[in-house]
Design an enzyme around this catalytic site. Structure first.
Site, short mmCIF file in Angstrom:
data_model
loop_
_atom_site.label_atom_id
_atom_site.label_comp_id
_atom_site.label_asym_id
_atom_site.label_seq_id
_atom_site.Cartn_x
_atom_site.Cartn_y
_atom_site.Cartn_z
N TYR A 183 94.78 40.52 38.57
CA TYR A 183 95.64 39.98 39.63
C TYR A 183 96.37 38.74 39.11
O TYR A 183 95.82 37.63 39.08
CB TYR A 183 94.83 39.62 40.87
CG TYR A 183 94.06 40.76 41.49
CD1 TYR A 183 94.37 42.10 41.20
CD2 TYR A 183 93.03 40.52 42.38
CE1 TYR A 183 93.67 43.14 41.77
CE2 TYR A 183 92.31 41.57 42.97
CZ TYR A 183 92.63 42.87 42.65
OH TYR A 183 91.93 43.90 43.21
N GLY B 136 100.01 47.38 55.10
CA GLY B 136 100.79 47.02 56.27
C GLY B 136 101.09 48.16 57.22
O GLY B 136 101.53 47.92 58.35
N GLY C 286 100.46 47.61 62.75
CA GLY C 286 101.09 47.73 64.06
C GLY C 286 102.55 47.37 64.09
O GLY C 286 103.08 46.98 65.14
#
Length: 326
Positions: free
Chosen positions: A55, A197, A201
């Site tokens: 990362y 994601g 929602g």
């Protein structure tokens, strides 16, 4: 709320803070936002932080040290050694780099990030055992190990985890890997728990999902530029699930994140659900995910609306279809 992580002596929060995004994996990121996100995650009660040398080339580990170095004794830190560094000497060197990046003299949980077919697994596990004997790591495990690989890993040493992609849009581990982890007492750390994601929602249609994130086996390779597999996907089943989630949100007054994470927290062998954020405000919102528990009726409905997609995608646990698992 916190509980023992598998057969280790680690006491961990149910939500694991994922450090990958803070290093810029999902777009440009201001360092101050990444540091605040880490600090606020700790402030809402998260004590488990997951990083990897891959990362940002160690940058996410450095950020964790800068943000929360003074809280080290209150934290559980996991990190991972990259696939290309699984030869024994390379693992030892990688661990030393991670220790320096993290500003600590031990890592609580250290994992092989991906299988490497060019290095005997016994050699890699041997290096992890030495690191544990030397006090450089407290426990060790694996990440992205499929059915055959986890069998081999379990035969070679005391596995303390298997970190895998697992969420409502990707239930492939349930066919073989999850039952094996459950039987062996190996807790699963679920990553991509909000499907980058899609489970946040924000989207009513798969067609609205950003093309840069639409890379999994659910998406038809003929339609999406970022897809590298050659499968036709299962988009109709995926849209059916997305529609069902919106209906459940209306019926329960719960957010999609609460439904997604609450479902994962209920699943067999799950020891932690990894969630990342982009800033402090988003981290403060993680408190609701720490607390959420779903009743049996909601859990049953979530199983039902996601079952078609599960069956169509099958048991390949490489979510991107790159053939890296077995």
């Amino acid at each position: 709320m916190n509980k023992q992580f598998g057969n280790t002596d680690l006491i961990t929060s149910p939500i694991v803070y994922g450090c990958m995004g803070g290093a810029g994996a999902f777009g440009a990121q201001e360092e101050k936002d990444s540091i605040e996100a880490l600090q606020e995650a700790f402030n809402v009660g998260i004590n488990f932080f997951d990083s990897a040398e891959a990362y940002g080339g160690g940058y996410s580990e450095q950020l964790l040290s800068r943000a929360l170095g003074d809280k080290r004794s209150e934290m559980v830190i996991s990190s991972k050694v990259a696939k290309e560094n699984l030869a024994p000497d390379d693992i030892i060197e990688a661990c030393e780099r991670s220790l320096k990046n993290l500003g600590t003299d031990y890592i609580d949980l250290y994992m092989l990030h991906w299988p490497n077919r060019d290095v005997p697994l016994a050699d890699s596990i041997g290096a992890l055992k030495k690191l544990k004997e030397d006090g450089k790591i407290r426990w060790y495990g694996v990440s992205n190990f499929g059915s055959q690989d986890i069998d081999e890993a379990n035969s070679l040493g005391e596995m303390s985890c298997n970190q895998l992609p697992y969420h409502l849009f990707f239930r492939s581990i349930e066919f073989e890997v999850q039952p094996k982890c459950d039987a062996a007492g190996v807790p699963i750390m679920c990553y991509s728990s909000l499907m980058q994601g899609l489970l946040a929602g924000k989207y009513k249609s798969l067609a609205d999902f950003p093309v840069s994130r639409a890379r999994t086996r659910m998406f038809d390779h003929r339609k999406w530029a970022e897809v590298v597999h050659k499968e036709t996907g299962a988009e109709e089943a995926g849209q059916e699930l997305l529609d069902g989630l919106w209906t459940l949100m209306e019926d329960t007054s719960l957010s999609m994140e609460e439904l997604a994470v609450g479902w994962l927290k209920s699943r067999t062998a799950v020891g932690g659900t990894i969630v990342g954020t982009r800033n402090g405000a988003q981290s403060r919102d993680l408190k609701k995910l720490m607390d959420v528990t779903l009743d049996s009726t909601v859990l049953s409905r979530l199983n039902q609306v996601s079952n078609r997609l599960k069956e169509e995608l099958g048991g390949d646990v490489d979510m991107w279809g790159k053939g890296r698992t077995r």
